[in-house]
Design an enzyme around this catalytic site. Sequence first.
Site, PDB file in Angstrom:
ATOM      1  N   TYR A 167      -0.991  -5.669   0.703  1.00 57.05           N
ATOM      2  CA  TYR A 167      -1.737  -5.671  -0.562  1.00 57.05           C
ATOM      3  C   TYR A 167      -1.706  -4.247  -1.130  1.00 57.05           C
ATOM      4  O   TYR A 167      -2.725  -3.610  -1.361  1.00 57.05           O
ATOM      5  CB  TYR A 167      -3.171  -6.179  -0.389  1.00 57.05           C
ATOM      6  CG  TYR A 167      -3.644  -6.866  -1.650  1.00 57.05           C
ATOM      7  CD1 TYR A 167      -3.149  -8.130  -1.998  1.00 57.05           C
ATOM      8  CD2 TYR A 167      -4.516  -6.252  -2.531  1.00 57.05           C
ATOM      9  CE1 TYR A 167      -3.525  -8.750  -3.176  1.00 57.05           C
ATOM     10  CE2 TYR A 167      -4.895  -6.859  -3.706  1.00 57.05           C
ATOM     11  CZ  TYR A 167      -4.399  -8.105  -4.024  1.00 57.05           C
ATOM     12  OH  TYR A 167      -4.773  -8.710  -5.197  1.00 57.05           O
ATOM     13  N   GLY A 189      -2.139   4.221  -3.425  1.00 59.68           N
ATOM     14  CA  GLY A 189      -2.404   5.011  -2.221  1.00 59.68           C
ATOM     15  C   GLY A 189      -1.305   4.806  -1.185  1.00 59.68           C
ATOM     16  O   GLY A 189      -0.721   5.767  -0.671  1.00 59.68           O
ATOM     17  N   HIS A 190      -0.986   3.532  -0.911  1.00 57.34           N
ATOM     18  CA  HIS A 190       0.103   3.230   0.028  1.00 57.34           C
ATOM     19  C   HIS A 190       1.422   3.806  -0.489  1.00 57.34           C
ATOM     20  O   HIS A 190       2.206   4.376   0.263  1.00 57.34           O
ATOM     21  CB  HIS A 190       0.294   1.720   0.179  1.00 57.34           C
ATOM     22  CG  HIS A 190      -0.897   0.973   0.701  1.00 57.34           C
ATOM     23  ND1 HIS A 190      -1.646   0.131  -0.079  1.00 57.34           N
ATOM     24  CD2 HIS A 190      -1.458   0.919   1.943  1.00 57.34           C
ATOM     25  CE1 HIS A 190      -2.613  -0.412   0.650  1.00 57.34           C
ATOM     26  NE2 HIS A 190      -2.528   0.046   1.877  1.00 57.34           N
ATOM     27  N   SER A 228      -7.473  -1.704  -0.841  1.00 57.73           N
ATOM     28  CA  SER A 228      -7.183  -3.131  -1.017  1.00 57.73           C
ATOM     29  C   SER A 228      -8.478  -3.899  -1.236  1.00 57.73           C
ATOM     30  O   SER A 228      -8.500  -4.935  -1.892  1.00 57.73           O
ATOM     31  CB  SER A 228      -6.450  -3.676   0.212  1.00 57.73           C
ATOM     32  OG  SER A 228      -5.340  -2.867   0.512  1.00 57.73           O
ATOM     33  N   VAL A 267      -5.615   8.871  -2.962  1.00 56.48           N
ATOM     34  CA  VAL A 267      -5.275   8.555  -4.358  1.00 56.48           C
ATOM     35  C   VAL A 267      -6.448   7.787  -4.956  1.00 56.48           C
ATOM     36  O   VAL A 267      -6.981   6.862  -4.333  1.00 56.48           O
ATOM     37  CB  VAL A 267      -3.978   7.728  -4.424  1.00 56.48           C
ATOM     38  CG1 VAL A 267      -3.655   7.345  -5.867  1.00 56.48           C
ATOM     39  CG2 VAL A 267      -2.831   8.515  -3.813  1.00 56.48           C
ATOM     40  N   HIS A 314      -1.188  -0.643  -2.933  1.00 49.04           N
ATOM     41  CA  HIS A 314      -1.613   0.017  -4.166  1.00 49.04           C
ATOM     42  C   HIS A 314      -1.009   1.424  -4.175  1.00 49.04           C
ATOM     43  O   HIS A 314      -0.283   1.797  -3.238  1.00 49.04           O
ATOM     44  CB  HIS A 314      -3.137   0.027  -4.267  1.00 49.04           C
ATOM     45  CG  HIS A 314      -3.829   0.566  -3.044  1.00 49.04           C
ATOM     46  ND1 HIS A 314      -3.696   1.868  -2.628  1.00 49.04           N
ATOM     47  CD2 HIS A 314      -4.631  -0.037  -2.127  1.00 49.04           C
ATOM     48  CE1 HIS A 314      -4.397   2.063  -1.531  1.00 49.04           C
ATOM     49  NE2 HIS A 314      -4.962   0.911  -1.192  1.00 49.04           N
ATOM     50  N   GLN A 369      -8.539  -5.285  14.824  1.00 48.55           N
ATOM     51  CA  GLN A 369      -9.393  -4.220  14.297  1.00 48.55           C
ATOM     52  C   GLN A 369     -10.510  -4.748  13.402  1.00 48.55           C
ATOM     53  O   GLN A 369     -11.280  -3.975  12.850  1.00 48.55           O
ATOM     54  CB  GLN A 369      -8.563  -3.146  13.573  1.00 48.55           C
ATOM     55  CG  GLN A 369      -7.966  -3.588  12.251  1.00 48.55           C
ATOM     56  CD  GLN A 369      -7.015  -2.543  11.711  1.00 48.55           C
ATOM     57  OE1 GLN A 369      -5.945  -2.306  12.276  1.00 48.55           O
ATOM     58  NE2 GLN A 369      -7.383  -1.892  10.627  1.00 48.55           N
TER      59      GLN A 369
HETATM   60  P1  AMP Z   1      -4.414  -0.065   4.947  1.00 48.01           P
HETATM   61  O1  AMP Z   1      -3.375  -0.961   4.384  1.00 48.01           O
HETATM   62  O2  AMP Z   1      -5.731  -0.110   4.225  1.00 48.01           O
HETATM   63  O3  AMP Z   1      -4.544  -0.164   6.447  1.00 48.01           O
HETATM   64  O4  AMP Z   1      -3.891   1.411   4.679  1.00 48.01           O
HETATM   65  C1  AMP Z   1      -2.619   1.832   5.126  1.00 48.01           C
HETATM   66  C2  AMP Z   1      -2.528   3.334   4.994  1.00 48.01           C
HETATM   67  O5  AMP Z   1      -2.722   3.704   3.623  1.00 48.01           O
HETATM   68  C3  AMP Z   1      -3.614   4.053   5.802  1.00 48.01           C
HETATM   69  O6  AMP Z   1      -3.045   5.204   6.399  1.00 48.01           O
HETATM   70  C4  AMP Z   1      -4.612   4.417   4.742  1.00 48.01           C
HETATM   71  O7  AMP Z   1      -5.382   5.569   5.069  1.00 48.01           O
HETATM   72  C5  AMP Z   1      -3.722   4.702   3.546  1.00 48.01           C
HETATM   73  N1  AMP Z   1      -4.482   4.599   2.314  1.00 48.01           N
HETATM   74  C6  AMP Z   1      -5.292   3.564   1.925  1.00 48.01           C
HETATM   75  N2  AMP Z   1      -5.882   3.849   0.745  1.00 48.01           N
HETATM   76  C7  AMP Z   1      -5.428   5.073   0.370  1.00 48.01           C
HETATM   77  C8  AMP Z   1      -5.672   5.913  -0.763  1.00 48.01           C
HETATM   78  N3  AMP Z   1      -6.485   5.552  -1.754  1.00 48.01           N
HETATM   79  N4  AMP Z   1      -5.027   7.100  -0.815  1.00 48.01           N
HETATM   80  C9  AMP Z   1      -4.195   7.489   0.194  1.00 48.01           C
HETATM   81  N5  AMP Z   1      -3.918   6.734   1.276  1.00 48.01           N
HETATM   82  C10 AMP Z   1      -4.532   5.551   1.371  1.00 48.01           C
END
Ligand code: AMP
Length: 277
Positions: A29, A33-34, A183, A173, A31, A58
């Site tokens: 999902y 940030g990813h 997400s 981000v 965005h 988790q």
């Molecule tokens: P997730 O899919 O939420 O497990 O996130 C995957 C990776 O993306 C993890 O290392 C998160 O810390 C990083 N991440 C999620 N949101 C952001 C964001 N807004 N800015 C930077 N990295 C992010």
Amino acid sequence: MKVVNSLDELKAALLSLEPVIGLVPTMGYLHEGHLSLIRRAKDEGKSTVVSIFVNPTQFGPNEDLSKYPRDLERDLSLIRSLGVDLVWTPTPEIMYPQGYQTWVEVDALTKRLEGAMRPGHFKGVTTVVAKLFNAVQPQRAYFGQKDAQQAAVIRQMTKDLNFPIEVIVCPTVRETDGLAMSSRNKYLEGDNRRAATVLFRALSVAKDTYNKGERNAEKLRTIMKDSLASEPRAQMQYVSCADYDTLGELDVIKGKTLLSMAVLFGKTRLIDNFVLE
Ligand code: AMP
């Protein structure tokens, strides 16, 4: 771009990748940030691998595993546009087959903050990341500062278990109004979406106060609490002003420091943080 599921397919696909390999673990999902992590991995390495896996271990029993947002087709088209070499999308059965019984746990660091609120969460995170590291064997792995404790725990695990991997933590981000991309922001509607900017405001006021010379950690925690209390929709779970490495709560701020918080808006739980250098 290759997309693979099984460990055998992954192994075969990795043979054609040139080092330096950068791994970006995600739960999908995607965005901005990813995507910022993926771009950084692309810029710094020769080959880029993205994993997409909503890791069941988790999530706590009362958390949002079944409702966690998913859209693999959209994720793949975003990743394709960035020129990623390989995407690994294992199933829970591939990661945790019948009879699975091995876990990786980081001790003291996971007892605080998110770890205290979400028992077992980091055991699931470190176990899945260790498995991703072993399966992909990247030279570098990219994580977001948004999940500050996760990044600290993974750095600790990597060091303690001698993984020959450089852990790179990338800046958070944000949306234009300051809300950290997540997400889970999808669950925020209308008034809750507007109210959610209070995390950024609370962190900003505390940081401004620090920049003006305040070094009393309790004062900064109080400022963040007061700021969150000004938003009736925000239900604070914790605020913290802690040492950046140990995550222990501070009395007086000296070195690198993490301001962080967790806040509920209805059933949606948001976390955010700022680093004081
Ligand atoms: P997730 O899919 O939420 O497990 O996130 C995957 C990776 O993306 C993890 O290392 C998160 O810390 C990083 N991440 C999620 N949101 C952001 C964001 N807004 N800015 C930077 N990295 C992010």
